[in-house]
Scaffold this motif. Structure first.
Motif, short mmCIF file in Angstrom:
data_model
loop_
_atom_site.label_atom_id
_atom_site.label_comp_id
_atom_site.label_asym_id
_atom_site.label_seq_id
_atom_site.Cartn_x
_atom_site.Cartn_y
_atom_site.Cartn_z
N LYS A 6 -51.44 -119.24 23.28
CA LYS A 6 -50.10 -119.83 23.31
C LYS A 6 -49.61 -119.91 21.85
N LEU A 7 -48.42 -119.37 21.61
CA LEU A 7 -47.92 -119.25 20.23
C LEU A 7 -46.61 -120.02 20.06
N SER A 8 -46.38 -120.42 18.84
CA SER A 8 -45.07 -121.00 18.50
C SER A 8 -44.02 -119.89 18.60
N CYS A 9 -42.97 -120.17 19.35
CA CYS A 9 -41.95 -119.14 19.56
C CYS A 9 -41.25 -118.77 18.25
N GLN A 10 -41.04 -119.73 17.36
CA GLN A 10 -40.27 -119.47 16.14
C GLN A 10 -41.12 -118.83 15.05
N SER A 11 -42.38 -119.31 14.89
CA SER A 11 -43.20 -118.82 13.78
C SER A 11 -44.24 -117.79 14.20
N GLY A 12 -44.54 -117.72 15.48
CA GLY A 12 -45.58 -116.81 15.94
C GLY A 12 -46.99 -117.31 15.67
N GLN A 13 -47.16 -118.53 15.24
CA GLN A 13 -48.49 -119.09 14.95
C GLN A 13 -49.20 -119.45 16.26
N VAL A 14 -50.49 -119.12 16.34
CA VAL A 14 -51.29 -119.47 17.51
C VAL A 14 -51.64 -120.95 17.44
N HIS B 7 -63.74 -125.85 17.88
CA HIS B 7 -63.43 -126.85 16.86
C HIS B 7 -64.55 -126.91 15.81
N GLU B 8 -65.80 -126.80 16.28
CA GLU B 8 -66.91 -126.82 15.33
C GLU B 8 -66.90 -125.59 14.44
N GLN B 9 -66.35 -124.47 14.95
CA GLN B 9 -66.27 -123.23 14.18
C GLN B 9 -65.01 -123.16 13.32
N GLY B 10 -64.14 -124.16 13.42
CA GLY B 10 -62.95 -124.19 12.58
C GLY B 10 -61.69 -123.65 13.24
N GLN C 212 -64.10 -112.19 23.07
CA GLN C 212 -62.98 -111.29 22.81
C GLN C 212 -61.82 -112.03 22.15
N PHE C 213 -61.58 -113.28 22.58
CA PHE C 213 -60.50 -114.05 21.99
C PHE C 213 -60.77 -114.32 20.51
N GLU C 214 -62.01 -114.61 20.18
CA GLU C 214 -62.33 -114.87 18.77
C GLU C 214 -62.04 -113.65 17.91
N ARG C 215 -62.40 -112.44 18.41
CA ARG C 215 -62.09 -111.22 17.65
C ARG C 215 -60.58 -111.02 17.55
N TRP C 216 -59.86 -111.30 18.67
CA TRP C 216 -58.39 -111.15 18.64
C TRP C 216 -57.79 -112.11 17.62
N TRP C 217 -58.30 -113.35 17.59
CA TRP C 217 -57.80 -114.37 16.65
C TRP C 217 -57.92 -113.87 15.21
N ARG C 218 -59.11 -113.35 14.90
CA ARG C 218 -59.32 -112.90 13.52
C ARG C 218 -58.41 -111.70 13.20
N ASP C 219 -58.30 -110.76 14.14
CA ASP C 219 -57.44 -109.60 13.92
C ASP C 219 -55.98 -110.03 13.78
N HIS D 125 -54.68 -112.97 12.89
CA HIS D 125 -54.42 -113.70 11.65
C HIS D 125 -54.53 -112.78 10.44
N GLY D 126 -55.41 -111.74 10.57
CA GLY D 126 -55.49 -110.79 9.48
C GLY D 126 -54.22 -109.99 9.34
N GLU D 127 -53.66 -109.54 10.45
CA GLU D 127 -52.42 -108.79 10.42
C GLU D 127 -51.27 -109.64 9.87
N ASN D 128 -51.19 -110.89 10.34
CA ASN D 128 -50.10 -111.77 9.91
C ASN D 128 -50.21 -112.10 8.42
N SER D 129 -51.45 -112.27 7.96
CA SER D 129 -51.61 -112.60 6.53
C SER D 129 -51.24 -111.40 5.67
N ASN D 130 -51.57 -110.17 6.14
CA ASN D 130 -51.19 -108.97 5.42
C ASN D 130 -49.68 -108.79 5.40
N ALA D 131 -49.10 -109.15 6.59
CA ALA D 131 -47.63 -109.02 6.65
C ALA D 131 -46.99 -110.00 5.70
#
Length: 768
Positions: free
Chosen positions: A532-540, A591-594, A753-760, A762-768
């Motif tokens: 579930k993402l913020s509609c305005q910022s795209g943040q998960v 939560h324990e994994q951050g 799979q979700f954990e890998r998607w999360w990292r990918d 956030h990596g794309e968004n940080s590069n953008a």
């Protein structure tokens, strides 16, 4: 000569029957007593033989003790040791007289005779006599039988053997007869020599002269006997198998009581036969004329003919019996008619019931006739009974039955299968005719239902099919018609025709119901998570936990397939417990994994009726160290509307416990704006049906815009689900939507799979 008189025949039958019964009983008793007498004789002789053996053993023990007294005497042992023959003889004579011994022999350890009353060579060898198994046995010496025992003389080593024996004579045999209750004879088979016997002289002579054929002697003289050999258990002492012991008894004397019983029964049988003849004669006089009439009447009743009345004008018992028969005939005829009607008709509506309809269909199929079956179901009729009572429900069913009778053409059959199900069967009907019937039924059943000046709203759903094309047996026809009616209810249509494949859906639902308990119990369900993402910022900002089930036989089972079935079978609470526990465990791990995420969990309508729901969710959250504010519990709009008051109360309790509440699929249910205002909700999820075409359909955009404005005015967060393209996301941004989720961002994923998607992501968004 043929007997025509009923009285004579009855007398003859009674007498013959009594004679046959008595004869059979006599034969049975005769055989039984004869066999029992034989068995009794056998048992008595066997007992006598055992008693004799025990007495011989006792006598042997006495002889053994007497011999040991002699051999332990100091003077006797000293005389034997010194070879003092006179002293030895004197001791033997004195001891023999004292104990009544008839045979005494003293031998050296090598078998040389020291002193003896009989020649030692007439005895068996010393090796045989001193055998431990050969002590206290019978031997023959000089045409006389002795029971002997051989004991050692020790001083202190073995210095001699002493053999003592008692004579076995007629006196001994007579004594044994008194104790064993059987005659005892000791004889030599080959020579016929009788050593001792308790028999009388006549029988003694017969046995002596016919020693080789004893069984014939016993048979001719009615004697029962057992024959045993001397020392049968120890052939080492005496191998002369012609030496016999005969145990015998008189058969007539032993079976005297049995013969008395047989004679008494013969007398009783004769008296009984005489009494039966007298009774038969009296009975034959009383029964003659009316029996034929009553017999014919009974035969007609047995054949199912209840029409002809029974008239027997008599003032006696037969007249009363005739009246009783006539009353029975009328009663049976009436009850038969009622039973047949009740068996084939529904008592409430008077229509043919399931049994009658099945019989009708079977007959049509057997005669190769075709036709149509239309099954009608009164929708939500159980609610009518619950709200207005059973009496109103029954009256409405009668009204439905009557309206169907009036509306259905005469060449169709109307039936009531039970409850809220009615059926119409037409033989030799075509497809246009059934279509016309459906239209007639629809118009007739949509008319108002007035009962006692009150109008009731009833709706109907129908399913129909052709037979034997769609099904070729009665049960399958009715079952498939029910499937069609249920499909019509789901589609909100009046009627649905059967089509190939409906059975597969039905069977699949049955398989799901059967497999679901084990899937829950064995933890074969899985959780997937959709971001579930913020509609305005795209943040998960969070995930929604979605239940998945892949079965080896069923394949992928969708939640919309098994969740309703779980609610019907009572498995939903077990599923909810598992989903909550598994989802909260995963959130704790993240939560324990951050991973800073919130979690949304779906609840069903039945979960809102569960009194322990609040306590369970609260305890599970606190045990994992999670904040209730990070948990959103989603309920569908339709689930809330099942029991609004109870649902609002339960949601309010959850909200007070700190959990967030989301109303899912908003816009597809029946919630009014007034209900929405009362709901203790934090989020409003817009149904995907308004989102998928929002970029191209102005009407959908208008609905979504107004819903977002309404939600914001009510301080509700809006969530749009079903985002499948960027254009829809951009429209929702412009409209001010708060949160979004959909396949455009990610499909539901397993945890790893979700954990890998999360990292990918956030990596794309940080590069953008």
């Amino acid at each position: 000569m043929k007997i025509k008189s009923f009285r004579s025949r009855l007398l003859l039958v009674f007498t013959a029957l009594a004679s046959a019964v008595l004869l059979f009983a006599l034969i049975a008793i005769w055989l039984a007593t004869s066999q029992q007498s034989e068995r009794t004789l056998e048992r008595e002789l066997a007992v006598s033989e055992r008693v004799f053996a025990e007495l011989v053993d006792v006598r042997a023990q006495q002889l053994q003790q007497a011999a040991e007294v002699l051999t332990t005497d100091f003077g006797f042992r000293e005389a034997v040791a010194s070879g003092d023959e006179n002293t030895i003889v004197s001791a033997l004579v004195n001891h023999g007289q004292r104990i009544g011994t008839d045979l005494i022999v003293v031998q050296t350890p090598q078998g040389v005779e020291i002193a003896a009353t009989h020649a030692a060579q007439l005895l068996p060898s010393l090796a045989v006599l001193t055998n431990a198994q050969a002590k206290a046995q019978f031997v023959t010496v000089e045409e006389q039988i002795f029971q002997i025992v051989t004991v050692p003389v020790n001083a202190p080593n073995l210095i001699a053997w002493a053999t003592l024996g008692f004579a076995v004579d007629d006196k001994f045999a007579t004594l044994m007869r008194q104790l064993t209750h059987a005659d005892i004879t000791f004889l030599h088979r080959s020579s016929g020599l009788i050593f001792a016997t308790s028999l009388q002289a006549e029988l003694r002579e017969l046995m002596a002269s016919n020693a080789g054929s004893l069984q014939q002697v016993f048979a001719k003289n009615d004697i029962a006997a057992h024959i045993s050999q001397f020392n049968d258990n120890n052939a080492a002492v005496n191998t002369e198998t012609d030496l016999l012991i005969v145990f015998s008894t008189d058969k007539l004397e032993a079976t005297h009581e049995f013969l008395t019983l047989q004679r008494q029964y013969i007398g009783i049988a004769l008296v009984t036969l005489l009494f039966a003849g007298v009774l038969a004669t009296i009975t034959a006089r009383k029964i003659s004329q009316p029996i034929t009439v009553l017999t014919e009447a009974t035969k007609k009743l047995g054949e199912g003919d209840y029409r002809a009345p029974l008239t027997l004008q008599r003032a006696d018992e037969f007249g009363a019996l005739s009246d009783a028969f006539e009353g029975m005939r009328r009663g049976i005829a009436e009850r038969e008619k009622q039973i047949v009607f009740q068996l084939e008709h529904d008592l409430l509506t008077g229509l043919p019931n399931r049994v009658s309809i099945r019989s009708l269909l079977k007959q049509a199929i057997a005669s190769a006739q075709s036709g149509y079956v239309v099954l009608l179901n009164v929708a939500r009729f159980g609610e009518v009974n619950d709200r207005f009572g059973q009496r109103v429900g029954d009256e409405l069913l009668r009204m439905v039955a009557q309206r169907l009778r009036d509306a259905v053409p005469t060449n169709w059959h109307v039936g009531h299968l039970g409850g809220d199900e009615f059926v119409v069967v037409g033989e030799l009907q075509s497809e246009p005719q059934v279509a016309q019937l459906i239209a007639v039924l629809k118009n007739a059943l949509e008319l108002p239902w007035w009962l006692e000046e009150t109008s009731y709203l009833l709706s109907f759903h129908a399913g129909y099919l052709a037979f034997p094309h769609a099904a070729d047996d009665a049960d399958s026809i009715l079952r498939r018609a029910q499937l069609c009616a249920r499909q019509a209810k789901r589609d909100n249509r009046f009627a649905v025709a059967y089509s190939q494949g409906m059975d597969e859906q039905y069977l699949r639902r049955l398989q799901i119901v059967q497999a679901l308990p084990s899937a829950v119990r064995e933890h074969r369900l899985q959780l997937h998570f959709q971001p579930k993402l913020s509609c305005q910022s795209g943040q998960v900002i969070g995930v929604e936990a979605l239940l998945r089930w892949r079965d080896e036989q069923l394949g992928v089972v969708r939640p919309d397939e098994f969740i309703p079935l779980a609610e019907q079978t009572g498995e939903i609470q077990r599923i909810t417990r598992w989903v909550c526990a598994a989802a909260l465990d995963q959130l704790q791990l993240w939560h324990e994994q951050g991973f800073d995420l919130t979690l949304a969990i779906n609840l069903s309508a039945l979960d809102l009726q569960w009194p322990e729901l609040v306590e369970f969710v609260t305890t599970a959250t606190h045990q994992r160290g999670l904040s209730p504010a990070s948990i959103t519990l989603e309920v569908t709009e339709s689930a809330v509307m099942v029991d609004p008051e109870q649902a609002i109360l339960r949601l309010q309790e959850l909200r007070e416990a700190g959990f967030k509440i989301a109303i899912d699929d908003y816009g597809t249910g029946y919630a009014s704006l007034a209900q929405l205002k009362r709901l203790p909700a934090d989020e409003l999820k817009l149904d995907r049906s308004f989102i998928q075409n929002i970029a191209t359909t102005p009407e959908d955009e208008t609905i979504v815009r107004s819903t977002i404005l309404l939600a914001h005015d009510l301080n509700l967060t809006t969530v749009a689900e079903g985002i499948e393209e960027d254009a829809a996301w951009q429209v929702l941004k412009r409209l001010g939507c708060d949160l979004v989720q959909g396949y455009y961002f990610s499909r539901p994923l397993a945890a790893a799979q979700f954990e890998r998607w999360w990292r990918d992501y956030h990596g794309e968004n940080s590069n953008a």
